[in-house]
Design an enzyme around this catalytic site. Structure first.
Site, PDB file in Angstrom:
ATOM      1  N   LYS A  63      20.549  20.382  -9.213  1.00  0.00           N
ATOM      2  CA  LYS A  63      20.562  19.029  -9.444  1.00  0.00           C
ATOM      3  C   LYS A  63      19.757  17.963  -8.264  1.00  0.00           C
ATOM      4  O   LYS A  63      18.560  17.449  -7.889  1.00  0.00           O
ATOM      5  CB  LYS A  63      21.020  18.109 -10.402  1.00  0.00           C
ATOM      6  CG  LYS A  63      22.058  18.621 -10.977  1.00  0.00           C
ATOM      7  CD  LYS A  63      23.013  18.160 -12.023  1.00  0.00           C
ATOM      8  CE  LYS A  63      23.212  18.092 -13.500  1.00  0.00           C
ATOM      9  NZ  LYS A  63      24.312  18.291 -14.037  1.00  0.00           N
ATOM     10  N   GLN A 107      30.477  15.950 -12.393  1.00  0.00           N
ATOM     11  CA  GLN A 107      29.577  16.826 -12.735  1.00  0.00           C
ATOM     12  C   GLN A 107      30.715  17.015 -14.056  1.00  0.00           C
ATOM     13  O   GLN A 107      32.428  17.372 -13.475  1.00  0.00           O
ATOM     14  CB  GLN A 107      29.581  18.429 -11.928  1.00  0.00           C
ATOM     15  CG  GLN A 107      28.904  19.522 -12.267  1.00  0.00           C
ATOM     16  CD  GLN A 107      27.871  19.143 -13.231  1.00  0.00           C
ATOM     17  OE1 GLN A 107      26.888  18.496 -12.794  1.00  0.00           O
ATOM     18  NE2 GLN A 107      28.053  20.195 -14.066  1.00  0.00           N
ATOM     19  N   ASP A 130      23.910   9.833 -17.130  1.00  0.00           N
ATOM     20  CA  ASP A 130      23.525  10.804 -17.846  1.00  0.00           C
ATOM     21  C   ASP A 130      24.238  10.644 -18.954  1.00  0.00           C
ATOM     22  O   ASP A 130      24.411  11.513 -20.947  1.00  0.00           O
ATOM     23  CB  ASP A 130      25.348  11.040 -16.837  1.00  0.00           C
ATOM     24  CG  ASP A 130      25.966  13.173 -17.306  1.00  0.00           C
ATOM     25  OD1 ASP A 130      24.835  14.035 -17.155  1.00  0.00           O
ATOM     26  OD2 ASP A 130      26.628  13.113 -16.289  1.00  0.00           O
TER      27      ASP A 130
END
Length: 317
Positions: A63, A107, A130
């Protein structure tokens, strides 16, 4: 992509998610350059990793690298597994207030002693790239503008690229998670599909799946969906990523769909790996750019409102 023709071929078109993701990242990079020119700064993405989970470390590196390649400023925060929930929340509060940061990604999974739900809710909704914050979930469900979870967004983009207008198509989603299944249903409803949600406990699952023009599978069970689940010519999106042990220390990644069997029936199918996976990171970059654009737009509107209202009430006597 060439449309499926049973007379011309006996197997499905393989949807190349890796190539599509590369194209999307290039488009995001071009828009990021325009954003920098307009606002004098790059969009910023903060990624928080707690602990030493090997898979999570790989995801975070990917990422961060792809963000930087697209011109997005990246801020990595790697915390030890013993980090307390209070310490993590303190960092999130700081990132919420950081003007350099447009998107915050924590994460998952987090260590067991940290409440994931509380952490997600602590992230400012307009920085929740997200798409997991309850406010964004609610906005998606009611058809409003929202930051959308990256994996289902990637699935939708692949479907639109393959099929064009999805209006009126019958879609069946196997899996009801908050991360994929539920937001996928909302996105397909918004695209005017007729949507059925199924799962591992659905009765007559194969019969339900065979009604689908679009079949999206996200259950985490390798090879669960076989050829008897698929209508001839259907488009199959396999979100599953499972590691299959081959013995002697060897393994491979497989999906929730029996690829070899289903490819003989479907019109198109995503492979594992190389299908949905690359789209998730590309859509994260897309969400970060979108969040930055929304923040600058809101800032501009606030500035215009401030200018237009100055002096309206007069000076106090």
């Amino acid at each position: 992509m060439k449309e499926f023709n049973a007379q011309e071929q006996s197997s499905a078109t393989v949807i190349d998610g890796k190539a599509f993701a590369q194209k999307l990242r290039h488009e995001v990079g071009s828009q990021v350059a325009s954003f920098v020119g307009a606002h004098g700064r790059p969009p910023g993405l903060a990624v928080v990793l707690v602990g030493e989970d090997a898979a999570s470390q790989v995801y975070v590196r990917t990422k961060m690298r792809q963000a930087e390649e697209a011109g997005i400023a990246s801020f990595a925060h790697r915390l030890p597994a013993v980090t307390t929930e209070a310490e993590l929340l303190e960092l999130i509060v700081a990132l919420n207030a950081d003007e350099r940061v447009d998107g915050i990604l924590v994460q998952l999974p987090l260590p067991d002693h940290i409440d994931e739900g509380g952490v997600i809710e602590a992230i400012a909704a307009d920085k929740d790239v997200d798409g997991f914050h309850p406010r964004n979930v609610g906005r998606l469900a009611t058809g409003e503008s929202a930051l959308v979870p990256c994996t289902p967004l990637g699935c939708l983009l692949l479907l639109q690229d393959r099929l064009g207008d999805l209006t009126g198509l019958k879609a069946v989603i196997v899996g009801r998670s908050n991360i994929v299944g539920k937001p996928m249903a909302q996105l397909l409803l918004k695209a005017h599909c007729t949507v059925t949600m199924a799962h591992s406990r659905s009765r007559n699952l194969a019969d339900e799946c065979r009604q689908a023009d679009i079949l999206v599978v996200a259950v985490g069970r390798p090879g669960m969906i076989g050829s008897d689940h698929v209508k001839p010519g259907a488009t199959v999106i396999d979100v599953g990523i499972n590691r299959e042990e081959l013995g002697e220390g060897q393994s491979r990644l497989v999906g929730d769909v029996d690829f070899a069997a289903v490819a003989k029936v479907a019109g198109a199918i995503t492979p594992v790996p190389g299908g949905v996976g690359p789209m998730t990171v590309a859509c994260l970059l897309r969400n970060t750019l979108y969040a930055a654009q929304r923040r600058e737009s809101a800032r501009q509107k606030a500035s215009e409102l401030d200018v237009s209202t100055k002096g309206v009430a007069g000076e106090p006597g």
